[in-house]
Design a protein around this motif. Sequence first.
Motif, short mmCIF file in Angstrom:
data_model
loop_
_atom_site.label_atom_id
_atom_site.label_comp_id
_atom_site.label_asym_id
_atom_site.label_seq_id
_atom_site.Cartn_x
_atom_site.Cartn_y
_atom_site.Cartn_z
N ARG A 97 42.16 5.43 -78.75
CA ARG A 97 43.36 5.27 -77.66
C ARG A 97 43.59 6.70 -77.19
O ARG A 97 44.00 6.91 -76.01
CB ARG A 97 44.29 4.27 -77.99
N ASP A 98 44.15 7.50 -78.22
CA ASP A 98 44.76 8.78 -77.86
C ASP A 98 43.61 9.57 -77.11
O ASP A 98 43.97 10.36 -75.96
CB ASP A 98 45.02 9.45 -79.00
N GLU A 99 42.53 9.49 -77.59
CA GLU A 99 41.22 10.39 -76.69
C GLU A 99 41.12 9.90 -75.22
O GLU A 99 41.20 10.62 -74.28
CB GLU A 99 40.13 10.09 -77.53
N GLN A 146 41.99 12.23 -71.87
CA GLN A 146 40.84 12.03 -70.94
C GLN A 146 41.44 11.68 -69.43
O GLN A 146 41.09 12.29 -68.32
CB GLN A 146 39.64 11.43 -71.31
N ALA A 147 42.11 10.68 -69.47
CA ALA A 147 42.50 9.91 -68.17
C ALA A 147 43.73 10.95 -67.89
O ALA A 147 43.84 11.28 -66.57
CB ALA A 147 43.34 8.61 -68.51
N LYS A 148 44.44 11.48 -68.44
CA LYS A 148 45.70 12.46 -68.08
C LYS A 148 44.72 13.82 -67.56
O LYS A 148 45.24 14.17 -66.58
CB LYS A 148 46.50 12.78 -69.24
N VAL A 167 45.24 15.10 -63.57
CA VAL A 167 45.76 16.49 -63.14
C VAL A 167 44.69 17.21 -62.44
O VAL A 167 44.96 17.64 -61.12
CB VAL A 167 46.03 17.27 -64.51
N ASP A 168 43.18 17.01 -62.79
CA ASP A 168 42.27 17.85 -61.96
C ASP A 168 42.05 17.29 -60.58
O ASP A 168 41.86 17.93 -59.79
CB ASP A 168 41.08 17.68 -62.68
N GLY A 169 42.14 15.99 -60.51
CA GLY A 169 42.17 15.20 -59.13
C GLY A 169 43.43 15.61 -58.40
O GLY A 169 43.36 15.96 -57.05
N PHE A 170 44.45 15.61 -58.83
CA PHE A 170 45.73 16.25 -58.28
C PHE A 170 45.51 17.77 -57.64
O PHE A 170 45.87 18.03 -56.49
CB PHE A 170 47.06 15.97 -58.93
#
Length: 211
Positions: free
Chosen positions: A183-185, A189-191, A195-198
């Motif tokens: 779940r942490d991984e 990855q989602a975070k 950030v990359d998309g923003f």
Amino acid sequence: KMSSGVSGASLQVQRRTWDIDEYQRKADERRQEEEQADAASKETFSGSVVKRNPLKGRDADLQIDKMVGKTLVISSTSHHSQTGGYYCKVCDCTVKDSISWLDHVNGKKHNRALGMNMRCERASVEAVQARLKSHKPSDRKKTTSDPFDERSALEELDARIDKLREEEEMEKSTKRDLKKQKRDEQAAQAKEGLVDGFESMMGFAGFGGKK
């Protein structure tokens, strides 16, 4: 013409007569033969009644699987007990399969040859109580096991149960750790993707020293 034909046919019909004396003679002969047969059967019957024992349970193994996987050589001079199948020494007969063998040993002919009838003996209250007492677990333990051995066996069983519980708890803890790590991984990855998309949307991706 039709009336004359009918009248002519009726004139040729005669009333059937019976020879009463001949049939009476035949009936008397048949009655005499039956009486002679009854007298002969009474002479052959000795009058003694054979008393048979009630039906009892078997204490011997039927050996149904004794010929499984074996090879038997049969010749024309072989005794019928060696021709394959199941041979009964009491009745001097051979059956070819296990179902017929069970039907034979449980049948009336075989048990009569053993001196038994097909009626079971009525069990008494004392016999039923003794049979139930022989099947009590406490009685079997007292007669077949030592108290010290029983106590050591129970202690060993408790130790095995505790060990299994510990292994189960360790396995559950390992599974929980793996799920938490996964779940942490996924969250990292989602975070990172967010950030990359923003940055791409705001045009920050062009800033830097890339050439």
